[in-house]
Design an enzyme around this catalytic site. Structure first.
Site, PDB file in Angstrom:
ATOM      1  CG  HIS A  27       1.902  10.213  10.036  1.00 24.50           C
ATOM      2  ND1 HIS A  27       2.567  10.535   8.883  1.00 24.50           N
ATOM      3  CD2 HIS A  27       2.115  11.257  10.881  1.00 24.50           C
ATOM      4  CE1 HIS A  27       3.154  11.707   9.010  1.00 24.50           C
ATOM      5  NE2 HIS A  27       2.892  12.175  10.219  1.00 24.50           N
ATOM      6  CE1 TYR A  28      -1.202   3.528   6.086  1.00 29.66           C
ATOM      7  CE2 TYR A  28      -3.537   4.036   6.199  1.00 29.66           C
ATOM      8  CZ  TYR A  28      -2.421   3.637   5.476  1.00 29.66           C
ATOM      9  OH  TYR A  28      -2.547   3.356   4.148  1.00 29.66           O
ATOM     10  CB  THR A  29       2.401   2.019  11.581  1.00 28.86           C
ATOM     11  OG1 THR A  29       1.365   1.029  11.725  1.00 28.86           O
ATOM     12  CG2 THR A  29       2.530   2.827  12.871  1.00 28.86           C
ATOM     13  CD  GLU A  48       3.904   7.072  11.656  1.00 27.73           C
ATOM     14  OE1 GLU A  48       3.009   6.220  11.467  1.00 27.73           O
ATOM     15  OE2 GLU A  48       4.578   7.580  10.728  1.00 27.73           O
ATOM     16  CG  HIS A  88       1.959  11.574   5.638  1.00 29.71           C
ATOM     17  ND1 HIS A  88       2.853  10.542   5.826  1.00 29.71           N
ATOM     18  CD2 HIS A  88       2.686  12.569   5.055  1.00 29.71           C
ATOM     19  CE1 HIS A  88       4.042  10.905   5.395  1.00 29.71           C
ATOM     20  NE2 HIS A  88       3.967  12.132   4.928  1.00 29.71           N
ATOM     21  CG  ASP A 124      -0.028   7.906   6.188  1.00 27.85           C
ATOM     22  OD1 ASP A 124       0.376   8.147   5.045  1.00 27.85           O
ATOM     23  OD2 ASP A 124       0.579   8.266   7.213  1.00 27.85           O
TER      24      ASP A 124
END
Length: 248
Positions: free
Chosen positions: A34-36, A99, A137, A147
């Protein structure tokens, strides 16, 4: 409750209250990245550790490359949400979630990627995760999530042993399929997407859900053009990926 170190990579601990038991004794066989989506690391981390957010991940990777473990790998972190892969809907119970601090519009720093590679390789080795089950994700939640985004270097990581990849053919003139098209070629496209793992009904109609899934596929495997149109390059890349899956 404090937990023991899981990863062999150097990390610190900041336990999140947002976790539970993996359901039905499900074992880990997927790694989800994921990215935040935030500009500030601290703000993103606070959100993952806030009981009101009801979200978390097993690991948080700062922009400077430092790692925090938020949830024990034996527990079910709440990172995937509503998701689906190969007929399975409880992705949280079968996955480890990482993350990565990144707003989505920025490049990933090489130092951050180096540490991510080490962390992923460690998780993959310990859980025996196959390369085709290292996903974003956006793969398990098409349309709802994008993401780790178009700037994420899937090809670079796959070349270093993390993830599945097939070099796309050059983009050019060729047959393509898009929203509203119908027939056996659309059914074949949907079948290939479903075989790989994406959630798409096999109807023979290129509907909005099919377009959304094609976009998700392109975001991961053909990021040069993410338009939801199943052009020749998109289809050939999907074919090559499926052809390299293990025969059951």
């Amino acid at each position: 409750m404090p937990f023991e170190a899981t990863t062999n990579c150097a990390c610190e601990y900041k336990p999140s209250p947002n976790f539970g038991e993996r359901k039905n004794g499900r074992k880990v066989d997927m790694l989800l990245l994921h990215y935040t989506g935030m500009d500030d690391d601290a703000q993103a981390l606070d959100w993952l550790c806030n009981p009101e957010s009801a979200v978390s991940a097993h690991y948080f990777l700062h922009r400077d490359g430092s790692i925090l473990q938020l949830v024990d790998e034996n527990e079910r972190a709440w990172h995937a949400g509503s998701s689906h892969w190969k007929g399975e809907e409880d992705i949280n119970s079968c996955s480890i979630g990482i993350e990565i601090a990144n707003a989505g519009h920025e490049d990933f720093a090489e130092k951050q990627l180096d540490v991510l590679h080490m962390l992923c390789m460690d998780i993959i080795a310990r859980h025996g995760i196959p390369n085709y089950r290292v996903l974003g994700h956006s793969d398990v939640s098409p349309g709802r999530k994008v993401d780790p985004g178009p700037k994420f270097p899937w090809k670079q990581l796959a070349a270093a042993g993390v993830g599945h990849w097939a070099d796309p053919d050059p983009m050019g003139v060729g047959r393509f399929f898009q929203l509203g098209d119908e027939g056996q070629p659309i059914q074949a496209l949907q079948s290939m997407l479903a075989i790989y793992g994406y959630n798409v009904p096999i109807t023979g109609v290129f509907d909005a859900q099919t377009e959304t899934v094609v976009r998700a596929f392109q975001l991961h495997f053909r990021p040069e053009r993410v338009d939801g149109v199943a052009d020749a390059t998109t289809i050939s890349t999907l074919y090559k990926l499926n052809a390299s899956l293990p025969k059951l």
